[in-house]
Design an enzyme around this catalytic site. Structure first.
Site, PDB file in Angstrom:
ATOM      1  N   ASN A   1      -7.128   3.242   5.981  1.00 30.49           N
ATOM      2  CA  ASN A   1      -6.019   3.541   6.585  1.00 30.49           C
ATOM      3  C   ASN A   1      -6.335   3.911   8.159  1.00 30.49           C
ATOM      4  O   ASN A   1      -5.597   3.738   9.169  1.00 30.49           O
ATOM      5  CB  ASN A   1      -5.217   4.570   6.102  1.00 30.49           C
TER       6      ASN A   1
ATOM      7  N   HIS B   1      -9.924   5.286  -4.176  1.00 26.34           N
ATOM      8  CA  HIS B   1      -8.718   4.800  -3.705  1.00 26.34           C
ATOM      9  C   HIS B   1      -8.617   3.032  -3.918  1.00 26.34           C
ATOM     10  O   HIS B   1      -9.346   2.543  -3.393  1.00 26.34           O
ATOM     11  CB  HIS B   1      -8.948   5.062  -2.126  1.00 26.34           C
TER      12      HIS B   1
ATOM     13  N   SER C   1      -3.893   8.133  -0.667  1.00 25.01           N
ATOM     14  CA  SER C   1      -4.310   7.362   0.651  1.00 25.01           C
ATOM     15  C   SER C   1      -4.559   8.221   1.908  1.00 25.01           C
ATOM     16  O   SER C   1      -5.156   7.732   2.691  1.00 25.01           O
ATOM     17  CB  SER C   1      -3.121   6.633   1.128  1.00 25.01           C
TER      18      SER C   1
ATOM     19  N   GLU D   1     -12.162   2.359  -2.419  1.00 22.78           N
ATOM     20  CA  GLU D   1     -13.031   3.045  -1.532  1.00 22.78           C
ATOM     21  C   GLU D   1     -13.345   4.361  -2.205  1.00 22.78           C
ATOM     22  O   GLU D   1     -12.238   5.114  -2.773  1.00 22.78           O
ATOM     23  CB  GLU D   1     -11.879   3.634  -0.152  1.00 22.78           C
TER      24      GLU D   1
END
Ligand SMILES: NC(=O)c1ccc[n+]([C@@H]2O[C@H](COP(=O)([O-])OP(=O)(O)OC[C@H]3O[C@@H](n4cnc5c(N)ncnc54)[C@H](O)[C@@H]3O)[C@@H](O)[C@H]2O)c1
Length: 287
Positions: free
Chosen positions: A188, A138, A117, A150
């Protein structure tokens, strides 16, 4: 490509193994903790049974899908893989050691992907002699349900590796999005400042957690409010990612809210400890 190895059989690893096996891949699922493998197999079975009940896969599918998942505790299982997806604990030294070993074990043509992450893909890739074949893949939690992947290019990731992983994600029924390797990637980097700002609103008494989540759910059509989502992700995980953003981008706009830091210090980490912005002790989130 038809053979995958998934390293780490926790929350994400079992979901990743599930999806690859569902779409016909042979999967070697590896975890250093044997107990995690039994738990992962049980979770995959439970999730497949739910898919049968919903009518998204036929009744005979779970047995066939599970038969394609072989579990083990040794990374040697990656020796036959075309694609390795690492989903072990979010700890740089753990991931660096795994990639150093995978580079020796996996076939020369194999792509080595990480589900990290927040750890730099470029730094992970630099631990191998094949940085052009190392990439971020991801997935989102829960993996069998969430559509997004991702796909993160490290500094040296080749066009061929990127194209191959984008195509693989599509064949798994996912929607891949190509992004570059900067702290927090896109998901994120955009999500965590929103969660952090919601926590500042709690700390400053702007509104209650329920009110803040209601504003974002009903006002912005988010399926889940930012504080409920923070509890779901884990407040320790949110804090660690904010620290990565703050350190990596060097901008104080990413500084973690002191209330978040205090709750983590108190061991109130969200759902997994039964208490965060909401209480889960009775099994249902309440304020
Ligand atoms: N949980 C999420 O919502 C989420 C979402 C996206 C990405 N991620 C990322 O996915 C990765 C895994 O997260 P998770 O939530 O599944 O963690 P988790 O703690 O549930 O599972 C990690 C697993 O890795 C195993 N492990 C640790 N060291 C190992 C090693 N050397 N070799 C083999 N297995 C090893 C552990 O035994 C554990 O079973 C992390 O990089 C995390 O940042 C998590």
């Amino acid at each position: 490509m038809t053979r995958a190895a998934v390293i780490g059989a926790g929350t994400m690893g079992n979901g990743i193994a599930h999806v690859f096996a569902q779409y016909g891949w042979e999967v070697a699922l590896v975890d250093s903790a044997a107990g995690a493998l039994d738990k992962a197999t049980a979770t995959i079975r439970g999730n497949l049974d739910r898919q049968v009940k919903k009518g998204t896969i036929p009744a005979e599918a779970p047995g066939e899908i599970l038969a394609r998942v072989k579990t083990g505790t040794s990374l040697d299982a990656a020796a036959g893989a075309d694609l390795v997806v690492e989903a072990a604990s979010e700890n740089p030294s753990v991931k660096f050691a795994i990639f150093e070993q995978l580079d020796r074990i996996a076939p020369p043509g194999a792509i080595l992907a990480t589900n990290t992450s927040s750890i730099s893909i470029t730094e992970i890739a630099a631990r191998t002699r094949r940085p052009e074949q190392v990439i971020g893949m991801h997935f989102m939690n829960p993996v069998p349900v969430m559509q997004l992947v991702e796909v993160i290019r490290g500094h040296a990731t080749s066009d061929a590796t990127t194209a191959s992983v984008m195509e693989t994600a599509r064949t798994l029924g996912k929607v891949p999005v190509e992004v570059h390797d900067y702290p927090g990637f896109v998901a994120n980097r955009v999500l965590m400042p929103m969660i952090n700002e919601a926590i500042f609103c709690v700390m400053e008494g702007v509104a209650t957690p329920e009110s803040i989540d209601t504003v974002m759910k009903l006002g912005m059509a988010h399926p889940m409010g930012p504080l409920a989502l923070a509890d779901f992700i884990g407040l320790d995980v949110c804090l660690a990612i904010l620290d990565v953003l703050h350190r990596g981008l060097g901008d104080d706009k990413y500084r973690a809210c002191p209330l978040l830091r205090r709750m983590v210090a108190a061991g109130q980490l969200g759902r997994k400890t039964g208490r965060g912005f909401y209480s889960y002790e009775s099994g249902k989130g309440t304020g």
